[in-house]
Design a protein around this motif. Sequence first.
Motif, short mmCIF file in Angstrom:
data_model
loop_
_atom_site.label_atom_id
_atom_site.label_comp_id
_atom_site.label_asym_id
_atom_site.label_seq_id
_atom_site.Cartn_x
_atom_site.Cartn_y
_atom_site.Cartn_z
N SER A 307 32.56 -30.39 -44.94
CA SER A 307 31.32 -30.76 -44.26
C SER A 307 31.29 -32.26 -44.02
N PRO A 308 30.84 -32.70 -42.87
CA PRO A 308 30.77 -34.14 -42.61
C PRO A 308 29.75 -34.80 -43.52
N PRO A 309 30.07 -35.99 -44.03
CA PRO A 309 29.13 -36.68 -44.92
C PRO A 309 27.90 -37.16 -44.16
N GLY A 310 26.77 -37.21 -44.85
CA GLY A 310 25.55 -37.70 -44.21
C GLY A 310 25.40 -39.20 -44.39
N PRO A 311 24.66 -39.86 -43.49
CA PRO A 311 24.13 -39.29 -42.26
C PRO A 311 25.26 -38.93 -41.28
N VAL A 312 25.07 -37.83 -40.56
CA VAL A 312 26.11 -37.33 -39.66
C VAL A 312 26.04 -38.10 -38.34
N MET A 313 27.19 -38.57 -37.89
CA MET A 313 27.28 -39.23 -36.59
C MET A 313 27.74 -38.20 -35.56
N LEU A 314 26.92 -38.00 -34.54
CA LEU A 314 27.21 -37.01 -33.51
C LEU A 314 27.05 -37.63 -32.14
N ARG A 315 27.92 -37.20 -31.22
CA ARG A 315 27.83 -37.67 -29.85
C ARG A 315 27.12 -36.60 -29.01
N ARG A 316 26.09 -37.03 -28.29
CA ARG A 316 25.38 -36.10 -27.42
C ARG A 316 26.25 -35.83 -26.18
N VAL A 317 26.62 -34.57 -26.02
CA VAL A 317 27.52 -34.18 -24.94
C VAL A 317 26.78 -33.49 -23.80
N ALA A 318 25.73 -32.73 -24.14
CA ALA A 318 25.02 -31.98 -23.10
C ALA A 318 23.62 -31.67 -23.58
N TYR A 319 22.72 -31.48 -22.62
CA TYR A 319 21.38 -30.98 -22.90
C TYR A 319 20.80 -30.36 -21.64
N GLN A 320 19.78 -29.50 -21.84
CA GLN A 320 19.11 -28.86 -20.71
C GLN A 320 17.71 -28.47 -21.15
N SER A 321 16.78 -28.38 -20.18
CA SER A 321 15.39 -28.10 -20.50
C SER A 321 14.76 -27.27 -19.39
N VAL A 322 13.66 -26.58 -19.76
CA VAL A 322 12.87 -25.89 -18.73
C VAL A 322 12.06 -26.89 -17.92
N LEU A 323 11.92 -28.10 -18.44
CA LEU A 323 11.19 -29.16 -17.74
C LEU A 323 12.17 -30.00 -16.92
N GLU A 324 11.78 -30.33 -15.72
CA GLU A 324 12.65 -31.10 -14.84
C GLU A 324 12.93 -32.48 -15.44
N GLY A 325 14.19 -32.86 -15.41
CA GLY A 325 14.58 -34.17 -15.91
C GLY A 325 14.79 -34.24 -17.41
N CYS A 326 14.59 -33.16 -18.13
CA CYS A 326 14.78 -33.11 -19.59
C CYS A 326 14.05 -34.27 -20.29
#
Length: 810
Positions: A307-326
């Motif tokens: 398991s990665p040690p905390g705090p975990v460093m993550l790269r945001r690769v994608a996102y999507q929303s029901v709202l325009e423009g997220c």
Amino acid sequence: MTRSETAGDDRASRRKDPVDETATARATVNSRGIVTGWSEGARRLLGYRPAEVVGQDAAGLLSGELPAETLRSLKTLPRWNGTATLLHRDGHGLTLNLLAHHREPDSEGGSDGAWFLVCPLARPPSPSQDDTLVMRAFTQSPDTTALYDTGLRLRRANANMERVIGLPEKAMQGLRISEIVVDPQSNRTEQSMRRALETGEQQHMQVALRLAGHERESFWTTSLTPVRDAEGTVRGVLLAAHDMTAEHLARERLALLNDASIRIGSTLDLARTAQELADVAIPRLADFVTVDLLPAIEGGDDPRAGSPPGPVMLRRVAYQSVLEGCPEAVVQRGIVAAYPDKSTAARCLATGRPLIENVTAPAIAQVAIQTPDRAERMRRYGFHSVLAVPMRARGITLGVATFSRHRRPEPFEQDDLLLGEEITARAAVCIDNARRYTRERRTSLTLQASLLPQRLPPQAAVEVASRYLPASAQTGVGGDWFDVIPLSGARVALVVGDVVGHGIQASATMGRLRTAVRTLADVDLPPDELLTHLDDVVIRLSAEADSGSGPAGDIGATCLYAVYDPVSRRCALARAGHPVPALATPDGAVEFLDVPAGPPLGLGGLPFEATEMELPEGSLLVLYTDGLIEVRGRDIDEGLDALCTVLVRPDPSLESTCDTVLRALLPTRPTDDVALLIARTRAMDASHVATWDVPTDPAAVAETRKNACQQLAAWGLDEAAFVTELVVSELVTNAIRYGGAPIQLRLIRDRNLICEVSDASNTAPHLRRARTFDEGGRGLLLVAQLTQGWGTRQTYTGKTIWAEQTLPTT
């Protein structure tokens, strides 16, 4: 146990069992009309004991004969019902309602086509008792049922309808359905009720309702049945609804899984695959989705185990929303952010299991302590439920997918967790494939870059420029290559080749073939002979692959090999299944040279042919691989025409010509590797070349040395005279002694001084170490020591021995 005790137990058993087996008279009659079975109920009905009936003809029980039509129908009907008059044991007739079932014969002999006859003994209850039972059945039915009159007003509703609507029957009586459930679907239902009343036909419909007191939208199949009185007049309509919400949600989940299998993983692009996961989950599973990966993943590397040690460093690769423009997104694409130990993403990765969290006010307050901007967005948009799923593939943790709800009122449940796991697992495998491909592609590009020429050496024969474009990420790096090889006599070899396939194996094979071409070119083989030997190399590589000692898979390649001589301005070419080269002459004419095709390398046993032609000085010779002209959606002839159009008016610079060709023929990223080599021919005039015919008389050696020294003096190369005299003397002497007429000496003044002696013999000299008392054998050894290089090349009429010496810098 006494008989009276046994009888008492039987009576007690019958009292406990509500089903009285003796209340039905049952008998069986075989295909020959013989009674084979007789129940206690039959004895009570007709008075005969089994011993009196079984084995007898069933016709003896009838009072008269059955109608002929009935007898005919019994032969074909699987079941018969009607009235029949039977004889009681005391002789009076009983007219009874009989139901007879025909048992088909079976292969195991369990039935021979017998009839099974039944008749009830009990009297039917009174109509008042039936009415009470029917009303209770209506009220207690598990279906959701209501009765409406012809004015579409509710008369009765069963208990399940009261539960679904959330109102008692008294509160709904006298109201229309559109007044009980305020929803557009209620108006549709009333229209169907009107049709049922008008046509007298049952109506069916499917509706989706958001009922008061229910957390989620529900889905129903509804039947509307006209209710008639004894005279057949329609007096009302019965609404019966069945809740199909669970089935509908299951179909929706299956449809989402099917959609995910189609849409996720359409490419080997890691970021696009992550975005496809986010897109497919909106809006059917969540209102907002984020996909975050461990930073090491994008480079193709394996993350650290565990398991990665905390705090975990993550790269945001994608996102999507029901709202325009997220607008819910706090972290933008490509940004690496820290996720504290108690965050949903970090705990999900730490446990390696998916989790569902309800977003409460205390939970948001806890988030605000560490990441206030995230807490602010959660409050603003009303996040109430979060599902986090770890992305794992082949035992490696890649990142986490987070699904959130803020518009849909229902929280995530176990079925949603399973669905999120499934689509995330599919995406994780595709992302891992993309990661592995990225690593292999990077390795292939590095390998290929190390094998291709880093810079093309300057040549007196030609001016060259080149381009290499690797294929798009989805296709993979191929095995295209090009090379420029200096040859003896100021000549140059131009090579372009293409190995079948993509990936590391193709790049490695390309390197081996390029090395083989350079080795074969070093012995000055003509183009057709060189391709013949290269064909043998490919066959050996394929044999190694088949035997398991080399990379697996079939090996094939194409190649074009050209040799240009700036002295004669002649070019010899041969090709092995490769596209023909283009020639643009200084007068603006463009043509594709008629070079015999030849088979691709690796087939074996087929000949290669060379062609030779004279090229005007300043001509452009364009060599390329098929990726330049073969583009999806475009005919090859269109690609060749486009190449001709560019070459009609080439740019002054070869570098800019290469760029123009690529822009014109490849407007987008190529789907296959592209190698392009453009050479502008040069010519050596008479002032740089001197030629003498040499008689076969040994006395001619002195005259030949004298002519060579005079030419060097004319060129201002007196410092090279001593070595040149020795070289000319040795080479001419060997030609006179061991060769054959005609003999010719040629001096070429290039960056170096080249001395060539040609004769008609095919016998090539070789170095040998002279013994102490030998009178000869030291000449070529001296030539090798005093010159930069020497060698022999075979010609169609004999051989040429050459030696090249470095000129002193001025």
